[in-house]
Every structure is written in C-alpha cells, then in structure tokens.
Write a protein that holds these residues in place. Structure first.
Motif, PDB file in Angstrom:
ATOM      1  N   ASN A  27       0.830  -1.213   0.000  1.00  0.00           N
ATOM      2  CA  ASN A  27       0.000   0.000   0.000  1.00  0.00           C
ATOM      3  C   ASN A  27       0.861   1.258   0.000  1.00  0.00           C
ATOM      4  OD1 ASN A  27      -2.464  -1.453   0.079  1.00  0.00           O
ATOM      5  ND2 ASN A  27      -2.220  -1.747   2.284  1.00  0.00           N
ATOM      6  N   PHE A  28       1.957   1.230  -0.774  1.00  0.00           N
ATOM      7  CA  PHE A  28       2.828   2.394  -0.882  1.00  0.00           C
ATOM      8  C   PHE A  28       2.187   3.431  -1.801  1.00  0.00           C
ATOM      9  CE2 PHE A  28       5.780  -1.172  -0.051  1.00  0.00           C
ATOM     10  CZ  PHE A  28       6.329  -0.719   1.134  1.00  0.00           C
ATOM     11  N   ASP A  29       2.370   4.706  -1.463  1.00  0.00           N
ATOM     12  CA  ASP A  29       1.791   5.785  -2.264  1.00  0.00           C
ATOM     13  C   ASP A  29       2.670   6.174  -3.442  1.00  0.00           C
ATOM     14  OD1 ASP A  29      -0.385   5.933  -0.548  1.00  0.00           O
ATOM     15  OD2 ASP A  29       0.571   7.436   0.741  1.00  0.00           O
ATOM     16  N   THR A  30       3.992   6.151  -3.239  1.00  0.00           N
ATOM     17  CA  THR A  30       4.904   6.610  -4.277  1.00  0.00           C
ATOM     18  C   THR A  30       6.008   5.576  -4.517  1.00  0.00           C
ATOM     19  OG1 THR A  30       4.557   8.902  -3.584  1.00  0.00           O
ATOM     20  CG2 THR A  30       6.481   8.455  -4.983  1.00  0.00           C
ATOM     21  N   VAL A  31       6.223   5.244  -5.770  1.00  0.00           N
ATOM     22  CA  VAL A  31       7.302   4.329  -6.154  1.00  0.00           C
ATOM     23  C   VAL A  31       8.140   5.003  -7.236  1.00  0.00           C
ATOM     24  CG1 VAL A  31       7.933   2.097  -7.101  1.00  0.00           C
ATOM     25  CG2 VAL A  31       5.939   2.293  -5.596  1.00  0.00           C
ATOM     26  N   THR A  32       9.394   5.213  -6.952  1.00  0.00           N
ATOM     27  CA  THR A  32      10.320   5.823  -7.904  1.00  0.00           C
ATOM     28  C   THR A  32      11.295   4.753  -8.415  1.00  0.00           C
ATOM     29  OG1 THR A  32      10.199   7.948  -6.760  1.00  0.00           O
ATOM     30  CG2 THR A  32      12.059   7.631  -8.258  1.00  0.00           C
TER      31      THR A  32
END
Length: 218
Positions: free
Chosen positions: A209-214
């Motif tokens: 449930n991560f919001d941001t993946v770079t």
C-alpha cells in the motif's frame, strides 16, 4: 586442443518461423507472468502482510521482471553493395555481380536485466519506495540466416543466400553492431524504461500500500 575443436558442434541457426514462434510465446508468457505477479502479490500482501513488506521482499519480486517486461523489436534491413570484387561473407557469386542488394530480418529484446537486484537497491521511506535497476540494454539480438537474400534483377525477385554465407558469424557481428547503434537513437529504450517502471510501480504498490514508487535506471 585440436580434437576438442573438431568435436565442437556448430551453433544452431534459428529460422524466421522459429523466431516468430519464440516471440509469440514470449509475449504471451510475459503477459501471463506480469498478471500473476501483480495480482498474486496483491492477494498475498492484502491479507495482513502489507505492512511487513521490506526491501528484501520487494527486491525478490523485481528480480524476474526485467526480462519479462521488455520491448520486442523485429526489423528488416536492406543493404546496397557496390563495386564488389570479392566474396561476400563466403558467398562467391558476389564477386561476379559487383553491385547487388541484400535483405535480411532480425529481432532483438530490449529491457533491464534485473536478476541481480538486491535489498541494497531498494530504499523505503514511510509510504515511499525508491528502486534502482540496471540501465536498459539489448538483452538479445538474433538474425535469421534463412532470411538473408539478394535481389535478382533478371527475375525481379529476392533469392535466398543464407546457406551460402559460410561466414555467417562475421555477417552477424558486423550487422548487429550497425543495427544496435541505430536503435540507440530511437525511442525504444525510453519505451522499455516506461514499461518496466509502470510494472514495478504496480507490483510494489500492491505489496505494501505504498503511495509513491520511484524507479531509477543506473
């Protein structure tokens, strides 16, 4: 040493049909694998394990994605030879023709070799994840020997000469370098980056449930 060289089997040449069949199976397999990874991981981590996703878990999920999510490039190349006075990679008729046109077909896979991704390549900061994977490169490149032909101007058609190229390896070495240099200047590498970035982002977000993946390429 000489006996070992004599017993060495020549490399297997893939035909156009074999390459097309392999490509079709690869594409179908890639779609299935990505579907299973995304939804399988989503189900796994959605049942109470999402908050426990760590760098090792994420790295493990990414290792098999690079060669699964890639850009397939099939191409046809036309070459014009002029004032030839010697054999063309073993094809003796070239010296008699002097000027002639060669046509052949090849295929390459462009992507990132993520097999070596480890936890050291994953950074987690709250609900933000940064992943570093190898830069996009050409993972495989093949030329179909049976596709090599020359234009017979008398009959107005292309005739196969692949079997007559006794130095097929030399032909491949020279032509692959030319085609690969041309591909570097196209959008195929950026397309491969975008495709892999989107899949990694979807997979990682499902895991915790991560919001941001770079995703960085290095």
């Amino acid at each position: 040493m000489a006996q070992q060289q004599q017993r060495r089997k020549p490399p297997v040449r893939k035909t156009k049909k074999q390459i097309r069949r392999q490509r079709m199976l690869t594409v179908v397999g890639a779609v299935v694998v990505v579907f299973l990874i995304i939804f399988g991981l989503g189900a796994l981590w959605g049942h109470g394990l999402g908050s426990k996703a760590n760098a090792e878990d994420i790295a493990s999920a990414i290792t098999g994605l690079g060669q699964t999510v890639q850009v397939d490039y099939d191409y046809t190349q036309v070459l014009n030879e002029e004032d030839r006075d010697s054999a063309y990679y073993g094809w003796s008729q070239a010296a008699d023709l002097g000027n002639f046109t060669i046509l052949y077909q090849g295929t390459m896979d462009i992507g990132s070799d993520t097999a070596g991704v480890t936890a050291d390549n994953v950074q987690i900061d709250g609900k933000a994840v940064t992943v570093t994977v190898p830069a996009i490169s050409i993972l495989s490149h093949e030329i179909a020997q049976d596709s090599i032909s020359y234009y017979d101007s008398e009959d107005n058609q292309f005739r196969s000469i692949g079997a007559e190229l006794t130095d097929f390896d030399g032909f491949c070495s020279d032509q692959k370098s030319v085609v690969e240099n041309d591909v570097y200047n196209t959008d195929k590498f950026s397309n491969a980056e975008d495709r892999l970035r989107n899949v990694i982002s979807a997979v990682v977000k499902q895991m915790g449930n991560f919001d941001t993946v770079t995703v960085n390429f290095a």
